[in-house]
Structure formats: C-alpha cells, structure tokens
Design a protein around this motif. Structure first.
Motif, PDB file in Angstrom:
ATOM      1  N   GLU A 118       0.977  -1.408   0.066  1.00  0.00           N
ATOM      2  CA  GLU A 118       0.347  -0.093  -0.098  1.00  0.00           C
ATOM      3  C   GLU A 118       0.352   0.912  -0.226  1.00  0.00           C
ATOM      4  N   LEU A 119       1.931   1.781   0.379  1.00  0.00           N
ATOM      5  CA  LEU A 119       2.807   2.463   1.010  1.00  0.00           C
ATOM      6  C   LEU A 119       3.747   2.464  -0.801  1.00  0.00           C
ATOM      7  N   ARG A 120       4.184   0.806  -1.104  1.00  0.00           N
ATOM      8  CA  ARG A 120       5.209   1.351  -2.183  1.00  0.00           C
ATOM      9  C   ARG A 120       4.399   1.321  -3.526  1.00  0.00           C
ATOM     10  N   THR A 121       2.953   1.240  -3.724  1.00  0.00           N
ATOM     11  CA  THR A 121       2.359   1.215  -4.866  1.00  0.00           C
ATOM     12  C   THR A 121       2.076   2.855  -5.595  1.00  0.00           C
ATOM     13  N   PRO A 122       1.600   3.499  -4.414  1.00  0.00           N
ATOM     14  CA  PRO A 122       1.624   5.153  -4.772  1.00  0.00           C
ATOM     15  C   PRO A 122       2.597   5.890  -5.057  1.00  0.00           C
ATOM     16  N   ILE A 123       3.761   5.394  -4.026  1.00  0.00           N
ATOM     17  CA  ILE A 123       5.131   5.959  -4.096  1.00  0.00           C
ATOM     18  C   ILE A 123       5.760   5.763  -5.705  1.00  0.00           C
ATOM     19  N   THR A 124       5.220   3.968  -6.204  1.00  0.00           N
ATOM     20  CA  THR A 124       5.721   4.190  -7.484  1.00  0.00           C
ATOM     21  C   THR A 124       5.384   4.727  -8.625  1.00  0.00           C
ATOM     22  N   THR A 125       3.696   4.425  -8.386  1.00  0.00           N
ATOM     23  CA  THR A 125       3.046   5.267  -9.802  1.00  0.00           C
ATOM     24  C   THR A 125       3.908   6.804  -9.378  1.00  0.00           C
ATOM     25  N   ILE A 126       3.947   7.337  -7.904  1.00  0.00           N
ATOM     26  CA  ILE A 126       4.289   9.322  -7.945  1.00  0.00           C
ATOM     27  C   ILE A 126       5.132   9.490  -8.888  1.00  0.00           C
ATOM     28  N   LEU A 127       5.959   8.159  -8.756  1.00  0.00           N
ATOM     29  CA  LEU A 127       7.795   8.047  -9.232  1.00  0.00           C
ATOM     30  C   LEU A 127       7.546   8.124 -10.638  1.00  0.00           C
ATOM     31  N   ALA A 128       7.196   7.654 -10.896  1.00  0.00           N
ATOM     32  CA  ALA A 128       6.400   7.239 -12.190  1.00  0.00           C
ATOM     33  C   ALA A 128       6.147   8.070 -13.289  1.00  0.00           C
ATOM     34  N   PHE A 158      -1.029   9.670   1.605  1.00  0.00           N
ATOM     35  CA  PHE A 158      -1.074  10.499   2.312  1.00  0.00           C
ATOM     36  C   PHE A 158      -1.869  10.195   3.754  1.00  0.00           C
ATOM     37  N   ARG A 159      -3.619   9.638   3.224  1.00  0.00           N
ATOM     38  CA  ARG A 159      -3.983   8.970   4.228  1.00  0.00           C
ATOM     39  C   ARG A 159      -3.534   8.159   4.839  1.00  0.00           C
ATOM     40  N   ILE A 160      -3.380   7.026   3.872  1.00  0.00           N
ATOM     41  CA  ILE A 160      -2.259   5.824   4.737  1.00  0.00           C
ATOM     42  C   ILE A 160      -2.065   6.083   6.231  1.00  0.00           C
ATOM     43  N   VAL A 161      -0.944   7.521   5.341  1.00  0.00           N
ATOM     44  CA  VAL A 161       0.159   7.350   6.550  1.00  0.00           C
ATOM     45  C   VAL A 161      -0.802   8.884   7.636  1.00  0.00           C
ATOM     46  N   GLU A 162      -1.237   9.237   6.862  1.00  0.00           N
ATOM     47  CA  GLU A 162      -2.404   9.932   8.379  1.00  0.00           C
ATOM     48  C   GLU A 162      -3.002   8.877   9.543  1.00  0.00           C
ATOM     49  N   GLY A 206      -6.598  -1.410  -1.030  1.00  0.00           N
ATOM     50  CA  GLY A 206      -6.656  -0.486   0.563  1.00  0.00           C
ATOM     51  C   GLY A 206      -5.297  -1.601   1.075  1.00  0.00           C
ATOM     52  N   ALA A 207      -5.783  -0.641   2.951  1.00  0.00           N
ATOM     53  CA  ALA A 207      -4.839  -1.667   3.882  1.00  0.00           C
ATOM     54  C   ALA A 207      -5.322  -2.348   5.221  1.00  0.00           C
ATOM     55  N   GLY A 208      -6.468  -1.972   5.126  1.00  0.00           N
ATOM     56  CA  GLY A 208      -7.360  -2.116   5.694  1.00  0.00           C
ATOM     57  C   GLY A 208      -7.035  -1.975   7.531  1.00  0.00           C
ATOM     58  N   ILE A 251     -12.282  14.178  13.636  1.00  0.00           N
ATOM     59  CA  ILE A 251     -13.693  13.784  13.026  1.00  0.00           C
ATOM     60  C   ILE A 251     -13.860  13.636  11.240  1.00  0.00           C
ATOM     61  N   GLU A 252     -12.619  14.689  11.068  1.00  0.00           N
ATOM     62  CA  GLU A 252     -12.647  15.039   9.858  1.00  0.00           C
ATOM     63  C   GLU A 252     -12.165  13.679   9.144  1.00  0.00           C
ATOM     64  N   GLN A 253     -10.658  12.900   9.586  1.00  0.00           N
ATOM     65  CA  GLN A 253      -9.869  11.891   9.183  1.00  0.00           C
ATOM     66  C   GLN A 253     -11.494  10.374   9.530  1.00  0.00           C
ATOM     67  N   VAL A 254     -12.013  10.536  10.480  1.00  0.00           N
ATOM     68  CA  VAL A 254     -13.461   9.928  10.643  1.00  0.00           C
ATOM     69  C   VAL A 254     -14.330   9.076   8.991  1.00  0.00           C
ATOM     70  N   LEU A 255     -14.565  10.609   8.937  1.00  0.00           N
ATOM     71  CA  LEU A 255     -15.351  11.068   7.837  1.00  0.00           C
ATOM     72  C   LEU A 255     -15.128  10.558   5.974  1.00  0.00           C
ATOM     73  N   ARG A 256     -13.416  11.073   6.222  1.00  0.00           N
ATOM     74  CA  ARG A 256     -13.053  10.701   4.772  1.00  0.00           C
ATOM     75  C   ARG A 256     -13.149   9.053   4.720  1.00  0.00           C
TER      76      ARG A 256
END
Ligand code: ADP
Length: 703
Positions: free
Chosen positions: A465-475, A505-509, A636-638, A569-574
């Motif tokens: 879950e972290l590698r995939t977006p990073i790879t996409t962002i990089l590429a 960002f959300r996963i890291v949050e 997703g990361a669960g 609360i924002e994090q929960v709603l998102r």
C-alpha cells in the motif's frame, strides 16, 4: 466354693455320725434326714446367724427328739451333743455364701461418702472370671470407642450389680467428657456432657482420679497413666463391693482404658488416612486442572477448563468466569455454566463504575462472599437478586490474580447457605491461583500472536500500500517531466500523481494515529465542532476525488455541534466516504445523514455498494482486516475502519456498520452533542479552503 460346700456337708454328716454312733437308727428315722438337710442348708447359706440356726436345730433334734427315739443315758452323750451343736454352728458360720446376693445388695453400707475398701460379700468366682474373659473378647472385637464404652457399661453393671451404669468418655485430653454408653435404667447424671469444673461426684472422681462411693452411687474413673479417659457412673451398686468384685472392676477399667487408647489411635490413623486420601484426590484433581490449563492457550479455553473443574470439583450450582479489561476495568463474561442464559446475556459486560460482587472482587483483589439471600439484599440492595434468580443460597466471587493485577473473576454459587467450607475455600484458592496464571499466560500468548500478526500485516501494508502509490508518483512525475509539452497529457499525469499522493497521505495519517494509539499518546481535544460545516466541506472534497459517485449531503444540520476534535472527525468521515465510493459500482449514490436528538449526534454514510455480511461486521473493524469478497475490487490497507472506530471511541462515541435492507451498507458513528451557547465560538470547517471555495447548500447533490 464347691470345695467349701463339700467340706460343710462332710463336717455336718460326720457330726451326725459321731452323734449317732454310726447307729443304723439313721436309716430307720427319716426326720434325721431333715435335720441333715437343715444343717446342710445352713452350711450352704453360711454366716453367723445361719450357724446359730444350724446349732439350734442340731441341739433341738438331739435334746427333744433323739432321747425319745433312741433312748438316753449314754455316758458320753453330753460330749457328743456339745460336739454336734458346736460343729453345726462352726460349719454354718464359717462357710461363705453362694447366692442370695440380691437380698444383701440393698443393705445400706457406709453412710455418706468414703473410699471403697471392698469388704463386702463375694460373688461367684466363675461369674467374675466369665465377666473378665467376656470383656476381653468384646473389647478385642470393638471397632469404635462407642463399642468399648458400651461393653464397659454392661460389664461394670454386671459385676457391680448396679441398677444402671453410664459411661462418659473424652476423645482427647482437652475435650470434655461426653456420655457415650448406658446400661440399665435411667442414668443418675443429668447432663450428657461433663463440665470440667463439675462439682458433683463425676467431676470429683475425674479430678482426683479415684473412686467416689456414695450411699446409692459409685463413680469409677477410667485412667491410663495420668490421663482420665472416661468415668463410669454406677447407680445403686451392690454395697459394699467385695474385694474381688472391686479388683475385677479395676481390671475391667484398665482393659477398657487400653481399648479406648487403641480406638483413639485407630481413629487418628483412619483420620490421617482419610486426610491423606482426600488430599491426594485434591492434588490429583488440581494437577489435572493444571494439565488442562497448560493446554489452554486462549482466554476462552482457560475459562472453559476452569469452570468445568471449579463447578464440578466444588459442588457448585453455577459458575461464571469474567475477564477484566485492564484499560477500563470492565468485566466481560467469558464462560458460564449452570447459569440462566437470559441473566448471562444481561450481565455479559459489567462496567467498572457499577457495584456488584464481580466488580468488587476485581477492584479489591479480595473474595466477596455472599452467605445467604438476606446477605445479598443487605450487601447489594440496588442489584437484581442473583441468588433468587438462580435458585441458590450463597455465592462467592473470587479474584483471579492479586490486588492491582486482577485478570478476571471466578464466581460460584451453591444451593446451600454459608458458602464454601474452609476445605473448599482452600481448594478454590488453589484453583483461582492456577486460573490466574493460565489467564495471564493466555493473554500474553494472545498479545504475542497479535503482535506477530500485526507485524506481518504491517510489512505487507508497507510493501504494497505504501510502495504502490510511491511507485506511481515516481513514474508519473518522471513521465510528466517529459510530457510538459502536451498540456492535456501533463494534466492527466498531474491528476494521477495528486490522487496517489492523496492516497499515500491518508494511509500515512492512519498509520500515524495507529502508532499513537498503540503508544497511548494520542491526545484528543473535546472541542465543539460544527458538524454540518465539516460534513459539507469533506463531502465536497471527496466528491471531487470520486467523480464516478454522486454524494448527497444532509438537508438540515445547522444545529449539529458535537464534542470532539475536528481533525480526527474529518479523518473518520473521509475514511467512511472514500470507502462508500471505493467499494460501490460507478454511478452509485452516497448519502450522508446527520441526526441530532439533543444529546447525541449521529452521522450515517449510506452507500449502494456490495453491502456487508452480518457475521463479518465486527471483523471489518479489526486492524488490517479486508473482506475477501471486496479485497480484489479496490486497493486498501485494512486500517481505516480500525483507526476510525478507535478515534470515535476516544472521543466518547460509538461506531457501527450494518447492511442496508435495500442493498448497500451503512457505516455510522455518534458523538455527544455539544450544548451550544450562542456566544461560544464553534470550530468552523475552515482548515482547507475548499469548503469555502465550493459551498454546498443543504440537500444539494454533488457530482
Ligand atoms: P480498506 O478499505 O483500506 O481495506 P478499511 O479499514 O477502511 O480498509 O475497511 C476494511 C474493510 O471493510 C474493507 O477492506 C472492506 O472489505 C470493508 N468495507 C469498508 N467499507 C465498506 C463499504 N462501504 N462497503 C463494503 N465493504 C466495506
């Protein structure tokens, strides 16, 4: 005795033969036989009086009857006469009695109280010998102190000729003497128990360790060494007792004393044997419990093993095992046996702030005993009457663990009042010790298992879950650099990069909150948060993120102000909104419903996605859990739902999920409504500029 009778007879006969000069007249005069019988009877009865009677009879025969029959005048007649009378007297007086003891038995002897000297008339030797032999046989066959006492009472009465005999015995030197056997009529003593300070003849005989003889009562202590084992109370014995009877009684007393000692030793040996066998049965049962608990590596398995052994082994009617949550002190029912199902459901979770035997035992670390229904009503007047509802009379709540480290509570209820006996309490304490250790071990296992599972899951999340977006962002950024000349292509790439960065960002949050939760250093403010503004802003931002979904915002939520921290609360709603859009097919609608009942405000996110299985609901909130039915449909990361629920928990709210009857699912949470004061500043949805940039009127459809 026979010897004496024979001698008496022989002497009497010889006297007559001398008197009659061996004359054959005897054969011709039968009255001579009568005279002979009189002397014979006199000699058999014996005593001075009888001797006198015999002498008188001999003299009358000789003086009044014989001269007329055989004539007088012989020169030696006075001499023979004197010899006959004297002989008859001596024979009658000297020869001892054989029977008729009863006639003399009631004759009052010594007046008042005196040591017995044993000068009374004798009983038949053979009867005494028989009494002693019979006693030896009976005592040898005795199996208990009561039997010994019984033999003692009967034989003493038989030998002493008493109207009744009562035997008092003590089981140990420090114990009082207690009536154990009685032979013959009504006992002379009043009480069945002899007081140590008893002032009567029994007490005095015991203290002085000697016989006490009264006019109609003789008291004989049964002594071994310096110990008085018992005392025999003889009512109206033959008095005074002759020396041999007394000697026989002394012997019988000794024999009985020895028999008592033997029975005491036997009883001690049996008791030791019994204790040993009970102890070994307990050790066996506890070692079986220990073996069972050793194989139990979950809290549930520990509770099941514990309850089986405790209820059966301690004869309880019901048993409960609660586990105590060390974070908030709540006690949760893990296992119940013999307990009404409805009651068990009602008492499945016991909050720490309420009182009751379980919570008290968990809080104090000491057992809580309820000995009777009245005791229950007195101790917990406000609680529903568990004893009445379970049909029991007593219960004990036993902590599993020491004060400050109570991991759970074992509750047992009994049909009888008074709770467990001392013996059972010690077994219960041992069971609870083993249970507490096993519970602690099972918890450590569980923590270890969880830690291991989480570690593996975490590695997998990091790697995917972290590698995939990073790879996409990089590429994407590399490509973007090369495609700056193509504005459309560059815009698409920039948008992909933004989406992936947002996901990252959300996963890291979420991971950040997770780590703070684990380290317990998450601080959450209790601010007033204006929910409708927040919902509007976040729905607007999510709808731009998920253009394929239609978002419907609440119609009237102006008054919804909740207590909590806006960021979280924002994090929960998102999390909820992005899940609703992520798992639902393109073109579906996501509705947000906000309700405020004055005390609590509820936010529900309703989607038209695949829905959720009823038995999977709770699992969805577990860390790293992803439903196999949807995992493949979206990345997703669960972590999101787990973190969301924990955040809502920390803000004092609840979170839930359920399938909607019309299809799709509902994920919602509720928070305490903040009592709004007009002057009070309320947090506005202003953290991100987008809400202000794109204000959404209530009930507006965003797409
Ligand atoms: P993630 O979505 O990253 O997998 P979450 O913790 O947010 O993690 O969700 C956990 C699991 O719950 C998801 O993997 C999914 O199986 C299920 N789930 C969450 N939201 C929904 C929803 N709206 N509809 C159906 N299933 C959902």
């Amino acid at each position: 005795m026979l010897r004496r009778v024979a001698l008496g007879v022989a002497l009497a006969v010889s006297a007559f033969l001398i008197e009659l000069g061996l004359d054959d007249v005897v054969g011709n005069h039968p009255w001579l036989v009568l005279a002979f019988v009189a002397v014979l009877v006199g000699s058999i009865w014996g005593g001075a009086l009888v001797g006198a009677v015999a002498a008188l009879a001999a003299w009358s025969l000789d003086s009044l009857v014989m001269p007329g029959v055989i004539g007088g005048g012989q020169p030696d007649r006075p001499i023979l006469e004197a010899l006959a009378v004297g002989g008859a007297f001596v024979i009658g007086a000297v020869v001892q009695p054989v029977g008729f003891d009863a006639a003399r038995r009631r004759r009052p002897a010594t007046a008042g109280e005196a040591d017995h000297e044993g000068n009374g008339p004798a009983v038949d030797d053979s009867a005494l010998v028989e009494a002693v032999v019979g006693t030896i046989d009976e005592l040898a066959a005795s199996r208990s102190a009561a039997q010994v006492a019984d033999t003692l009472a009967r034989k003493f009465r038989e030998v002493s000729g008493a109207a009744s005999a009562a035997v008092y015995v003590r089981t140990a030197a420090t114990e009082p003497l207690v009536l154990r056997a009685r032979s013959g009529g009504v006992a002379t003593g009043g009480s069945d128990r002899l007081d140590a300070a008893d002032e009567g003849p029994l007490g005095r005989a015991v203290r002085a360790r000697r016989w006490i003889t009264l006019a109609d009562r003789t008291v004989v202590p049964v002594v071994v060494g310096q110990d008085v084992l018992g005392v025999v109370d003889l009512a109206a014995p033959r008095q005074p007792l002759d020396g041999r009877s007394r000697a026989v009684l002394v012997s019988l007393g000794r024999l009985s004393a020895e028999a008592f000692v033997r029975q005491r030793l036997e009883a001690e040996r049996r008791a030791v044997g019994d204790e040993a066998s009970i102890a070994s049965a307990r050790v066996e049962s506890l070692s079986r419990l220990a073996a069972g608990l050793a194989g139990a590596d979950t809290v549930e398995a520990v509770a099941a093993t514990l309850i089986e052994r405790a209820v059966d082994g301690l004869g309880a009617e019901f048993g409960l095992v609660y586990e105590r949550d060390e974070r908030d002190g709540t006690c949760r029912l893990i296992r119940a046996k013999g307990y009404p199902v409805g009651l068990a459901e009602r008492e499945a979770v016991l909050r720490a702030d309420a009182d009751g035997p379980v919570r008290r035992a968990a809080r104090t670390g000491h057992p809580v005993d309820i000995g009777s229904p009245a005791d229950w009503r007195h101790t917990f007047p406000g609680n529903s009457d568990v004893l009445a509802m379970t049909g029991t009379q007593s219960l004990v709540a036993w902590p599993l663990g020491e004060a400050g480290h109570v991991g759970g509570v074992l509750v047992l209820g009994w049909a009888a009042p008074g709770g467990p006996s001392t013996d059972r309490r010690s077994v219960l304490a041992a069971i609870a010790d083993l249970g507490a250790q096993a519970l602690e071990r099972a918890r450590l296992y569980a923590q270890e298992r969880d830690a291991h599972r989480l570690q593996e899951a975490f590695i997998s999340v990091i790697s995917h879950e972290l590698r995939t977006p990073i790879t996409t962002i990089l590429a994407g950024s590399r490509l973007l650099v090369r495609r700056l000349d193509d504005p459309q292509r560059a815009a698409d790439l920039a948008s992909d990069i933004e989406a992936e960065a947002d996901r990252l960002f959300r996963i890291v949050e979420d991971l950040l909150v997770l780590s703070r939760l684990e380290r317990r250093n998450l601080e959450i403010a209790q601010d007033p948060v204006h929910l409708s503004h927040l919902v509007t802003r976040i729905v607007a931002s999510e709808s731009s993120r998920w253009p394929a979904s239609t978002f419907v915002v609440p119609e009237r939520t102006e008054t919804a102000v909740v207590r909590g921290e806006e960021t979280y609360i924002e994090q929960v709603l998102r999390n909820l909104l992005s899940n609703a859009a992520k798992y639902a097919p393109a073109g579906s609608t996501v509705a947000v419903v906000v309700d405020d009942d004055g005390t609590r405000t509820t936010v529900r996110v309703l989607d038209e996605g695949p829905g959720i299985a009823r038995d999977e609901v709770e699992q969805l909130f577990s860390l790293f859990y992803r439903s196999p039915s949807t995992a493949a449909s979206a990345a997703g990361a669960g972590i999101g739902l787990f973190v969301s629920r924990r955040l809502v928990d920390e803000m004092g709210g609840d979170m839930w999920a359920r399938a909607r009857p019309e299809g799709g699912s509902e994920f919602g949470f509720s928070l305490a409504t903040y009592p709004v004061d007009d002057d009070e500043p309320v947090a506005r949805a202003s953290r991100h500029g987008d809400a202000e940039d794109a204000p959404v009127p209530d009930g507006t459809v965003l797409d």
